[in-house]
Each structure stands twice: as C-alpha cells, then as structure tokens.
Design an enzyme around this catalytic site. Structure first.
Site, PDB file in Angstrom:
ATOM      1  CG  ASP A  99     -18.644  31.542 -24.361  1.00 32.55           C
ATOM      2  OD1 ASP A  99     -17.463  31.161 -24.292  1.00 32.55           O
ATOM      3  OD2 ASP A  99     -19.115  32.410 -23.621  1.00 32.55           O
ATOM      4  CG  ASN A 147       6.663   1.072   2.057  1.00 30.35           C
ATOM      5  OD1 ASN A 147       7.536   0.851   1.214  1.00 30.35           O
ATOM      6  ND2 ASN A 147       5.692   0.231   2.316  1.00 30.35           N
ATOM      7  CD  GLU A 159       2.482   2.577   3.777  1.00 24.66           C
ATOM      8  OE1 GLU A 159       3.123   2.726   2.717  1.00 24.66           O
ATOM      9  OE2 GLU A 159       2.527   1.527   4.453  1.00 24.66           O
ATOM     10  CB  ILE A 182      -0.922   0.015   1.233  1.00 24.74           C
ATOM     11  CG1 ILE A 182      -1.843  -1.204   1.212  1.00 24.74           C
ATOM     12  CG2 ILE A 182      -1.744   1.296   1.284  1.00 24.74           C
ATOM     13  CD1 ILE A 182      -2.640  -1.398   2.474  1.00 24.74           C
TER      14      ILE A 182
END
Length: 960
Positions: free
Chosen positions: A340, A721, A298, A296
């Site tokens: 536009d 990590n 982090e 994962i």
C-alpha cells in the site's frame, strides 16, 4: 428494520431498549452483557504449547528420524540373535535428543512470536465515554453492549458499531475498513433508503475507525464479531493456514530421502549378501540399515530450526516480528511485493511542498526563507486561525490537511495554540462540501478579521482583490486565469491545492452569509503525502534484487502515478490500472497484463485479493503489505502477508505472517535480505550434509562390493552424522550475511530445494569418495603378514589382506579386525576432510561479480577446529577407539606405522585443495574466458543497463 433508516429517537430507543438521554441502567447492562458477550473481536484459536510441541513431532522429517532411532535398536537385536546391550541404545538416544531439541526450539519460537503479537495488541486498549444511569463515565470498550450511548470526539477511535444520533462537523477516517484515504463526512440524519455499501452509510460509525474532527453522540447497534470489522476477523480465523514454500520443499525432500534410503538399504544388503558369506546375513542387514540411516540427515531439522531462530532474533532488532519460522525463507524467495502507499511508501503525513504566491509557483522551503512582511503575516495567520487541528507533543488531532498547514506555519514560527490564544475566534462558518470552504472570524489588533480557505476555483469567485508583493490591488480576469493554470500544474503533480483569502469588513456585514464575499486573495499551498526517503532507496534495492514492487492504493490514479514516479516504480499512465479497468477484465485478460502493471489505483479489498491471486497463478512468490481490516483477506491470500505494527489493526496483524514494528518499506527489503541468507545457509547445510553422506555411502558401497565386508562400522557412520555433521551444519547458520545475494534475481515459479546444488554436490561426492577410498587403501598398507598371522594364525595361507577379506571361510569378526588400519585411516578422512572444506562451500552467488566476496564465518571455523579435535581425541581414548568405534588402539602403533594418523590427515587435505583448484578454474573461465554466446549476452546486458542509467539520470534532471 435497518437502524440507519430509523427516523426518530423513539424508534431507536424501542429497537435497542435504551434511553438516548439517560443511557442504560446497570441492570440492563448486565442483562445485555450476558446475552451479547464482550465487545471484542473474535480471536483465532490459541493452540496450547503442548499441542504445538506434539505437532512438530509429527512433521515428516522428524517422523523419519524417530523411525531411524527405532531401527538403530531393532537392527542390533536381529544381528545379535535377540540379545542387546545397553550400549546399543546410544545411537537411538542421540537421534531422539536431536528430535526433541528441534521440537523444543520450534515450540519456543512460536510462543515467542505469539507473545510479541500480544504485546503489540496491549499497546492500544481502547476506552469509551458512555452515558449510563444518566451519568457520563469512561469504561473499557470491551464492556460496551448494544443500546449503550457513546460520546465521541476528535482524536478517538470508534469503540463499536454506532448509529449516530447527534453530530457536529463530524468526519471519520475509514481507511482501515474501506481503504479511502480521505476522511468521510458523517451525519445523524436517517438515510432515505437502505444500502449495503459501507461508504454510503453516512449515519453509521464503524468500529475501529478514527474521528478526525467534530463531535457526536451515537448509540451502539452492534458489538464484537457482529460488527463489520468483526465479520472480517471471523472469516480470517476460519480460513485454513497454507504451508510455506520451505515447508513444502522440506516435506518433499523428506519423502525423497526416505525413498532413497530404502532403495540403498535393499541394494547394499543384496550386494553384500551375494558377494559375501550368506550366513552373515544379519550383519549385512545391520550394515545396510546403518548406511541407509546414514543417508538421512539427522541434524537437518535442528539446523533449519536453529538457523531460522537466529535470523528471527536478528530481525526483531530490525523491527520485524516473525510469527512463523518458515516465513523468513518465504520472504527471501519473494519476487513480487504488493504494497500500500500511505504510511509504507509515504510518510502518512500531508506536507506543504509548493506555494502559489505573488502570482508565481515557489517551493515551501523558498517561501519559508523570505522576509516576514505584512503579506506573509496575514497568510500565516490564515493557515493557523482558519483551522481546527491541534498538535501537542506527539498528540495530533484533526484533519490531515489542516495538520499540514499547522506544521508548516510552525516551521516559520507560528504556533497554532499561541496564535488562537492571542487572536480569539469570535465567529465561524464550518467547512461544507457544497461550498468547499471554511471561514473563521478572529479579533486582530481590535479589528475583526475574517480568514477563508477552500478550493481555489470556488475561492476566486468570491475574491475582488489580490495581494501581490505585499501590495493590495484589484484582481483581474488575467490574474484568476493565471492562478487556475498554476493550480492545474500543481494538481498534475498530485498536489492537493488549498487557497486562502481574508477581509476586514466583518462589522459592516448585515448577514453572516456575506462573510465569504469581497475577499482578498492571499495565496495557495500545494500539499502531498511525500515519499519516505528510505523508500526510494529500498525500491531501488528491490529492483536490483530482481523483485518487482507493485503499489496498490485507494487514491486516484493521478496521485498514485506521481508518487510512483518519485519512487521510480512507474513512469507512464500505461503502467497504472484503475479499479474500473480491473473490473472490466476477466481472469484470463488480467493474467496477460498483471506483470506489466506497477500501480493499481482506487482499489477495493476484493481487488487486492484478485491481484494477489493472479500474480500467484503466474508462478510468482508474492508478498502483500497492509494495515487495515480491508487488507486482511489479501494478507491471508499472499504467500507472505506483512502487517504494519504501528498503524495496523489487530485483524491485519492476525492475518499476516510478518509484522513490521516501524511501518517502513525499507524494513521489508531488510527482511528479504535476511530471508535470502537464511535460505542460502539452509541450502549450504543441505549440500554439505547430503554430499558427505552420499560420499560415505558410495565409498562404503564400492569397498564393500570389492572386499565383501564393510570398511566402516555403524558407530563410525553415526559418529560422523551425529557429532561432526551436526556441529558443522549448525555453525553454517551462524555466519554473517552475504550482501551479494541481493544482486541475484529470484527464480520464478516452483523450484526444488536442490536447484543450484548440482555442482557443489558433485565436488563433495567426487573428491570425498576418492579420498575415503584412498585413505582405506593407505591404511591397509600397514596390514602385513605379521598382522594376518596374529589375527588368523600361522597357517592361514593368504599372501595379502585382500585375499583374506574375499574368502568366505573367514568369520566376519576376523575380517573386521583385519580392516582396523584401513578403517582408522578412512574414519579420519571422512570426519576431518568435511571440517576443512565446509568453510569453502559456495553456491550460485559466485557468478554475480568478478571480485570474490569472501564471507568469513567465525563460528564455522571454530566448529571445524572443535570437530577435528573431537575426532583426534576419539581415536586416542582407550575403550572408545577400540571397543565402540572399532579403530586401532594406541598400543598398535610402532616405528613402522606411526605415520598412519598424520598420513590420513594429509589425505584429508586433498578434497579441499581439489575443490579450491576446480573453483578457481571455473571462476576464471566464467568471468574472464566466456564462450562467444555468453560474451555477447554480457555485452548486450551492459548496454541495456547503461541505457537504463541514462534514462534515470534524465528523469532526475527533468525533475529538478
């Protein structure tokens, strides 16, 4: 009873409980204010800061991170038999800190965007002149109540919905509400029958529209959310907000990574449990959960928020206010921009471009350089004297057509106010839609001279003479025919033609109606709202980036096509669709042709929504620009709504995702460039983080299976990590933008966040895994018999470290100690190698050109050096190296193993060298040794591009 049908002032007074001459009394105002409330547009619900903060905490990726924090506490408890030490909370504290930082960043950015919007709104607090208590006074428009009598004049906004009771030459610009580009004539007379079509309510002045000319008095019939603009604002507020593509992709990614981590946890635990000592199951569970957490990313939530925050800060300097962080990325993925015309692609300022003078067509620039003779003098007087517009500094009051005439006269040297002071107006015939002309009488050198302007076909019917080359002569049928032909030629180029004449016989006229007879034709002008010079380049940049630009306008098809040709948007009538054709198509028919139409003309608000919806159904990421109330539904419907900050209404700004503070189409393209770079930086960070994590998990899984014990500890993975990856990934979002991204066509339809990452992930996983395993083996070379004897005692009976690690009789603690050398070397590689190759991660844009576009990211280089320094420091600090990270302490190094750290650093260089070598081979083969199929495709593409360039050059030459 409908207020626009009421035929007398008495009926209006009875219906609205007011007095048209004296106005409301103070008591009536207070009573009605209590009943109807303030005259303000309904605002969207303002979410308190603490709810914004809490909402960010329940986003999927943050929920996963919080779950990881909980697991990082629970796992040690299980592993230690219910006992836990204070040091075990460090991992959870770091993860939760990242969660809080990300939530705080997103909350602050949302509040900043809201404050920017509030600042824009406060720039234009409307005021109103009312009659109350038989006295005229100026009040805040929010204080108006039904029954108030409001005094209107040119240059003011309508403060509420009004029934006009008195008027003089009143015209109102209703483009914000209806999309009609030209001002609408209004009257105080009751309508013969009721109508629900806003454009046909000629005696109603709608809130937030603008008075271009004339004066009037109106009685307030509706305020706040009961007005037409209020109803639209209310519907926008009640509509649900859709998630952006980036939010959807990140949510999908979160679910995917969560599932992967769960599967890995089971797989790793099962492998270790059956290949090792079943009694050490708690330790194996800790390893499995730690590795699952390691997958994962982090830091990803913080990386996304910080990268987006940096980009939104950049974009504020480029005149773009981002209301929602993820809108930046969405803008980068846009492949259709619906815009536009007026004010965005054009200057929103009518300009004289060509002249019909002396029976020929010349440019306005050429005429301005001619000698000022009597003919020019009379013509310029006609421009400024037969004219009611006024310019004073930045203040511009009047009809856009008349303002264009004044601007042109000023270029040559005639100021309208000075001219009117010198040559007084003594009589006039205001413009009338039936006559299509306007006439004024001015005293010039004591001679009363009339000046008339109007439609050329009507004016020529009143002319008996013409001035050509400063000579006055009778006008012939051939002259009139020639002049009408030249007028038609200008009209085909979408120029609005206005003719001018004069005569000197005012004193001899018996009837005022004879003012417009026996005129002398002076000349005519051709006007248009010209394109912005920057818009031409911006459209070209959009096309180069693979983005289709679609112009949607309320103007006629001829005008729209002329502007589209100047912008290189469209070149034939087959690329233009009118509202009549659009109405005749059902949804299936529209879907078949929607991507071929470049201009939609004479459209209504509901048409814009239908166009955007059709483009989205075809899988396009669609942007819509707008400024009026009528644009709000389509702004809300589009993937990315872009409102104008200067001319835009509050309703349009509220319905949009992005606000342009300079109303410039070029700014949208700058936003696209920033958005693409943001998305590329986020994808690069994801490729880096996921690649490194999977490489670590794969190498640990392989070594754990072989050795029956994990080569790394949980703290090693969390250091990688939370410290190394966070520093590197965050710095990836701080680098300079890559200009080559604007040469890549966006991918149509839904595409995964991982699209285009396969090659990059393959390189990172392969080379990092091999280097990590190699580093572990290199480190374990230093585990000799002396080391085994020190750890296991003299009579252990093992000839090498591998035998010891495979034996189930040896405790997990001893196995961990045996692996210290291998763990140290592997730790150095997994933390230092990514710091080196992070600077060379490139995605798909290397295919764009043969020349390598090297974008140096200084913050990333600094972060890489900082991360490497932290890694080396961590293995040298007593306590941190041995107690927390389970690495060798400094006392374990001697003359036989001193080169372990330098050797591991050398191994860290291997992945980056392998990646650069492989990139060089792939790049060379792709660009210089293409396969036959792709070589033929490249040649065909070059020929098509050459033809396109020749066609463009031909059009430019023809235009000149």
């Amino acid at each position: 009873m409908d207020e626009n049908l009421l035929s007398s002032e008495t009926e209006l007074e009875q219906k609205l409980e007011t007095n048209i001459k004296e106005g409301l009394t103070t008591e009536q105002v207070e009573s009605k204010k209590a009943k109807y409330g303030l005259n303000e547009l309904p605002q969207g619900k303002v979410t308190p800061w603490y709810l914004i903060f809490l909402k960010t905490l329940v986003e999927p990726i943050l929920l996963v991170l919080m779950g990881a924090a909980v697991v990082s506490i629970v796992a040690p408890i299980i592993s230690n038999g219910g006992h836990i030490q204070a040091s075990e909370f460090i991992d959870a504290a770091v993860i939760l800190s990242i969660v809080l930082i990300d939530a705080i960043l997103e909350t602050v950015q949302t509040i900043k965007a809201r404050k920017s919007m509030d600042a824009l709104k406060s720039l234009s607090k409307p005021r109103a002149v009312v009659i109350r208590n038989d006295m005229q006074q100026e009040i805040d428009a929010s204080e108006l109540v039904p029954g108030d009598i409001v005094v209107l004049e040119a240059g003011k906004y309508i403060p509420a919905e009004l029934r006009i009771v008195e008027s003089s030459d009143l015209t109102i610009d209703e483009a914000n509400l209806t999309g009609e580009s030209l001002p609408v004539e209004k009257t105080h007379l009751p309508l013969k029958e009721t109508t629900t079509i806003l454009a046909e309510m000629k005696n109603i002045a709608f809130m937030s529209t603008f008075i271009t000319s004339g004066r009037a008095i109106g009685v307030v019939i509706k305020t706040g959310q009961e007005t037409e603009i209020g109803k639209i604002a209310k519907s926008i507020n009640e509509s649900e907000e859709e998630s952006t593509p980036l939010e959807k992709k990140l949510n999908s990614f979160t679910y995917w990574i969560s599932g992967l981590s769960f599967i890995l946890a089971i797989l790793i635990f099962t492998t270790l449990f059956f290949s090792g000592d079943q009694k050490a199951w708690a330790n194996y569970l800790m390893v499995a959960i730690t590795l699952a957490i390691g997958v994962i990313p982090e830091c990803l939530a913080a990386v996304v928020s910080i990268t987006l925050s940096i980009s939104t800060k950049k974009m504020v300097k480029q005149h773009v206010i981002i209301k929602k962080l993820q809108a930046v990325e969405t803008l980068g993925n846009v492949n259709f921009i619906c815009t536009d015309k007026t004010g965005t692609l054009t200057q929103n300022k009518m300009t004289v471009k060509k002249m019909i003078m002396d029976n020929k067509i010349i440019t306005s620039t050429e005429y301005a350089q001619e000698k000022n003779d009597n003919h020019m003098d009379l013509f310029l007087k006609a421009l400024v004297l037969c004219n009611d517009s006024v310019t004073e500094g930045t203040e511009r009051i009047g009809d856009p057509t008349e303002l264009a005439l004044v601007d042109y006269a000023e270029i040559i040297g005639y100021d309208e106010q000075d001219s009117r002071d010198i040559w007084k107006r003594i009589d006039e015939m205001p413009f009338d839609s039936e006559r299509k002309m306007m006439t004024t009488v001015n005293e010039i050198n004591k001679v009363n001279t009339t000046f008339t302007k109007g439609a050329i076909d009507q004016l020529l019917q009143r002319c008996t003479k013409i001035m050509v080359d400063n000579v006055l002569r009778d006008i012939t049928d051939e002259d009139k025919k020639l002049l009408l032909e030249m007028s038609d030629e200008l009209s085909k180029d979408a120029l609005r033609v206005l003719a001018f004449a004069y005569h000197l016989n005012y004193d001899s006229l018996e009837d005022k109606d004879d003012l417009e007879h026996d005129l002398v034709f002076l000349g005519a002008v051709g006007m248009i709202d010209p394109v912005r010079e920057t818009a031409v380049n911006a459209v070209q940049l959009a096309h180069d980036a693979g983005i289709e630009v679609v112009m949607i306008t309320g103007d006629h098809a001829v005008t729209a096509l002329a502007i589209a040709k100047d912008l290189d948007l469209a070149h034939s009538e087959y690329e233009v669709m009118s509202s009549e054709t659009l109405n005749s198509l059902d949804d299936k028919q529209l879907l078949r042709v929607i991507e071929q139409i470049k201009v939609f003309a004479r459209v209504n608000p509901e048409h814009k929504v239908r166009i955007v919806d059709a483009l989205k159904q075809k899988g396009n990421i669609t942007s819509m620009t707008g400024d009026g109330v009528n644009d709000a539904p389509s702004l809300s419907k589009a993937d990315i709504g872009v409102a104008m900050g200067i001319t835009g209404t509050d309703v349009a700004k509220q319905a949009s995702d992005i606000i342009l503070t300079d109303d410039n189409f070029e700014t949208i393209i700058k936003g696209v460039n920033e958005g693409r770079n943001v998305y590329q930086k986020i994808k690069r960070a994801i490729a880096f983080v996921i690649g490194v994590n999977l490489a670590n998990v794969l190498s640990i899984f392989i070594l754990s299976t072989i050795n029956s014990v994990s080569p790394l500890e949980a703290t090693n993975i969390l250091w990688m990590n939370l410290i190394v990856e966070s520093i590197i990934a965050l710095a990836m979002g701080m680098g300079s933008n890559d200009s080559t991204l604007m040469k890549i066509k966006p991918v149509k339809g839904k595409n995964s966040l991982f699209k285009g990452l396969g090659y990059t992930l393959f390189k990172i996983i392969l080379f990092t895994t091999l280097a990590s395993i190699g580093a572990y083996c290199f480190g374990m070379m230093f585990v000799n018999q002396n080391e085994l004897n020190r750890i296991l005692g003299e009579n252990h009976g093992y000839t090498n470290w591998y035998q010891a690690l495979r034996n189930k009789d040896i405790s997990v603690a001893n196995k961990i100690e045996i692996g210290d050398y291998g763990r140290t070397a592997m730790f150095i590689v997994i933390t230092c190698a990514p710091c080196l190759y992070a600077n060379f991660i490139k995605l798909s844009n290397w295919k764009v050109q043969k020349k390598l576009n090297i974008v140096t990211n200084k913050p990333l280089w600094i972060a890489s050096m900082l991360a490497i320094a932290l890694n080396l420091i961590s293995i040298c600090i007593p306590g941190l190296n041995e107690k927390i990270l389970n690495l060798n302490n400094l006392s374990s190094y001697n003359s036989t193993n001193w080169y372990l750290i330098p050797g591991a650093l050398a191994i860290s260089m291997i992945p980056v060298l392998c990646m650069l070598t492989l990139d060089g081979i792939v790049f060379t083969v792709y660009h210089y040794k293409p396969d036959p199929w792709r070589r033929n495709r490249i040649l065909a593409q070059e020929l098509v591009e050459l033809d396109i360039q020749k066609e463009k050059q031909k059009r430019k030459t023809k235009k000149k």
